[in-house]
Every structure is written in C-alpha cells, then in structure tokens.
Design an enzyme around this catalytic site. Structure first.
Site, PDB file in Angstrom:
ATOM      1  N   LEU A   1       0.835  -1.188   0.000  1.00  0.00           N
ATOM      2  CA  LEU A   1       0.000   0.000   0.000  1.00  0.00           C
ATOM      3  C   LEU A   1       0.876   1.246   0.000  1.00  0.00           C
ATOM      4  O   LEU A   1       1.727   1.425   0.868  1.00  0.00           O
ATOM      5  CB  LEU A   1      -0.912   0.013   1.230  1.00  0.00           C
ATOM      6  CG  LEU A   1      -1.751  -1.239   1.463  1.00  0.00           C
ATOM      7  CD1 LEU A   1      -2.664  -1.041   2.669  1.00  0.00           C
ATOM      8  CD2 LEU A   1      -2.564  -1.593   0.232  1.00  0.00           C
TER       9      LEU A   1
ATOM     10  N   CYS B   1      -5.512   2.511  11.265  1.00  0.00           N
ATOM     11  CA  CYS B   1      -5.058   2.013   9.957  1.00  0.00           C
ATOM     12  C   CYS B   1      -5.517   0.570   9.752  1.00  0.00           C
ATOM     13  O   CYS B   1      -6.010   0.209   8.682  1.00  0.00           O
ATOM     14  CB  CYS B   1      -3.538   2.116   9.866  1.00  0.00           C
ATOM     15  SG  CYS B   1      -2.868   1.578   8.276  1.00  0.00           S
TER      16      CYS B   1
ATOM     17  N   CYS C   1       4.624   5.543  10.857  1.00  0.00           N
ATOM     18  CA  CYS C   1       5.220   5.539   9.520  1.00  0.00           C
ATOM     19  C   CYS C   1       5.210   6.899   8.849  1.00  0.00           C
ATOM     20  O   CYS C   1       6.121   7.231   8.092  1.00  0.00           O
ATOM     21  CB  CYS C   1       4.515   4.506   8.634  1.00  0.00           C
ATOM     22  SG  CYS C   1       2.786   4.882   8.261  1.00  0.00           S
TER      23      CYS C   1
END
Length: 375
Positions: A38, A105, A204
C-alpha cells in the site's frame, strides 16, 4: 487440490521480514498468493530505513515477491490514508487525545479498503505478518483473536477492531512462531534482503517522531498557549499548547513547580493542561466507547477480564460493566463500558485503546474517553 481450486490470498507486504515470511509460508502451504504493498504517504513516504511506506520498503517488497515467484501490485491509498488515518490522528491530538493511528489504519485501511480490493481480485483471504491467532469460540461459534506463541510480539491489541466477517477472511501465518524463528526461516529461504532488517518503530508518516511539528503544520489554526492548572483549578503557569503534552508526562513541561508534577488530563474548553503529583496520575476506573466484541456477542452484565490500556502495558485484572444512558458520557460513540481495575493504573490516556482479555483470548475492546474525575 488442483491449481485452479487453491484458495487465493492477498498478502499485505510492507517490505519487512514478517510480511515476507507470511507470503512465503502461505505459498508453501499451497495458497494462490498475490502480494500487495500500500502506497499510503505522498511521494511513497519518507525513505527511512525500516519504514513501512518508504520507497525502499516498496522496492524490498517487489524484490521479495519476485524471489518467491508471486505477482505483486502497489496500490495507491494515499488519499484514503490521509483522510482516514492522518486527519484522524491530527484531529485527535487537537482535541487533547493521544490517538493510536496503527489501530485506525488496521481498522479502515488494511481490513477495510484492502480487504475490499482483495475481494475485487477474487481473493478468499487477506493475510499479514501480524503476530496473532484466530480461533473459534465453541460456546457461541464466534471468531476471536488469541495471543500468539511470541507474546512479546503479540499484536492482538492493535487488531481488536476486526469484525467477524474480517476475521473469517483473514490469515495470520506467523501465529505459531517467534520472531527469532521467523528471521532464521527467512535466511534459510534465501530472503537475505529482509531477514535481519530492523523492525519499524515509529509512526510511519512521522519518521522523525516529531508529532508536535507534524500536527501544528496540519492544524487549521495556530496552536494557542494556555494555563497549567492543578486538579482544583488553580493556575500554576503557562503552557505552549495542548499538543505538546500527553497524560503521564513529567519532562518537557517548560517550567518547574518546586516538586515533581505530571500531566493528568486536559480541559479542552478552557485550553488548560491539568497537572498533579505522582499519585494523581493513577486511577482505577476508565470509560470506553466505540466498542468491538469478539469472543462475546455483547456485554450485558459485569465480566471479570484482564485489561491492557496501551500496546506495551501489562495486563491488569479488571471488571467491565455496561453503562446505562451512555449518551451522558462525554465523547461516547454508541454504547460505553465502565472498567474498574483491581489496582490503580498509571496514565490512563484518552484516545488510546483498552483491550479486554480472558486468558489469551481477546474478549473485545474500545477507545478510552475519560476517567471518573471527568478530566
């Protein structure tokens, strides 16, 4: 089983050893494996060693997929990720919460949109390199998460939002292994590129770990200073803005008080940071909302559990009870539970998740919204 009737599985490949070995093990078990990575941060994300959305991570995932002989696709999730994870993260900080973007997420990206894309590819399952186990409760037939063999790498806390449908279409190939075994197995299979690659530690999309600057740049208004107050409302000094602080914090307050003082909460309406001495950081009750139940269908009466208030926190004995008139609880999203701990817990933090366990079994979990002091 013939080639045509092998189950098809889409493996989320982050370019690390865990997801690489998840793909390798599933292929060895006879699954029809497709690797996907992704792309979730503008320009593929900062190129940070170990980062899960960097350019080098995507490149590593592609190389491992080629080495395994499986197809690999890069899916552009940038806008979706920004709207559903980054905006959530920023908004929560601006409300005085300490959010967990990995939980969100997993909820909306990996097991929301990625599962949708996997089904569009004709896949029966999605799989990741998370350390967790999926079992079925024989008493009611419900699927639930169970802690894995490697309890140090246990990631069930981050996955408590998975629904019954999502669990039914998920595979966790690493559940029976410990991390050291996975690294050794990767070396044995010639996956040298990722076998000793360090784990990603930071969020991230904030590789420098500077949450304050990140949130401030995305805020619609300048971050306003305000007052430090004690738990009785007495003004103690001035703070730089709510986003600079989190519950339990002692260092970095910017001033001294003649004795150790800690952040114990926030008064958002007054733009105040509430400080207290060390005993005031401990509370034995919290309220949680936005609930998801796994091993049980719903909570209808008090239940003894072990509760975890943050990812690396120890499990603590507690009793969870449904709350009547939950709409009266500030921040409630639907129903609420009251969590009564046997011993006070340090720095219970609104915005974080609380997850409930029965032994190694995940009962369910929710979002922490307040403690009984109303802070």
């Amino acid at each position: 089983m013939t080639i045509t009737d092998k189950p098809k599985v889409v493996v989320g490949m982050s370019g690390g050893v865990d997801s690489s070995m998840a793909a390798a093990l599933l292929k060895e078990e006879g699954y029809d494996v497709i690797g996907v990575t992704l792309q979730i941060w503008p320009s593929a994300g900062p190129d940070v060693e170990g980062g899960c959305c960097s350019i080098s991570a995507i490149d590593d995932a592609k190389r491992i997929a080629f080495q395994l002989g499986i197809p690999h696709y890069v899916l552009n999730f940038r806008s979706f990720f920004e709207e559903n994870v980054i905006d959530y993260f920023t908004g929560s900080y601006l409300k005085g919460e300490t959010p967990n973007p990995c939980v969100m997420c997993n909820r909306v990206v990996r097991w929301g949109e990625m599962l949708h894309k996997a089904r569009a590819l004709g896949a029966d399952y999605i799989a990741t390199g998370h350390y967790a186990q999926i079992l079925r409760n024989p008493e009611n037939g419900r699927l639930y998460l169970n802690r894995p063999a490697d309890t140090w790498k246990d990631q069930t806390y981050m996955l408590y939002t998975l629904t019954q449908d999502q669990l039914a279409h998920t595979l966790f190939p690493l559940a029976a292994y410990k991390k050291d075994q996975i690294r050794e197995m990767a070396e044995q299979r010639g996956l040298i590129r990722v076998a000793r690659k360090p784990d990603s530690q930071e969020i991230c999309f904030i590789p420098d770990n500077d949450y304050v600057s990140f949130v401030a740049k995305r805020a619609s208004e300048p971050i306003k200073p305000g007052n430090f107050v004690d738990t009785q409302g007495n003004i103690l000094g001035c703070h730089q803005g709510l986003i600079h602080y989190t519950v339990g914090q002692r260092k970095g307050l910017g001033m001294t008080f003649g004795k150790p003082m800690f952040v114990v909460g926030f008064n958002i309406e007054r733009n105040e940071v509430v400080l207290g001495e060390d005993p005031e950081v401990f509370t034995d009750v919290l309220y949680a909302t936005d609930l998801n139940w796994m091993a049980i269908e719903d909570l209808t009466k008090p239940l003894k559990v072990s509760a975890k208030i943050r990812y690396k926190a120890s499990l603590a004995p507690a009793t969870i009870s449904p709350v009547e008139n939950s709409q009266q609880i500030k921040g409630a999203i639907g129903s609420c539970v009251r969590v009564q701990f046997e011993t006070p817990q340090r720095a219970i933090t609104p915005g974080q998740a609380v997850v409930f366990y029965d032994g190694d079994k995940v009962v369910g979990g929710g979002k922490i919204i307040t403690d009984p002091r109303g802070i």
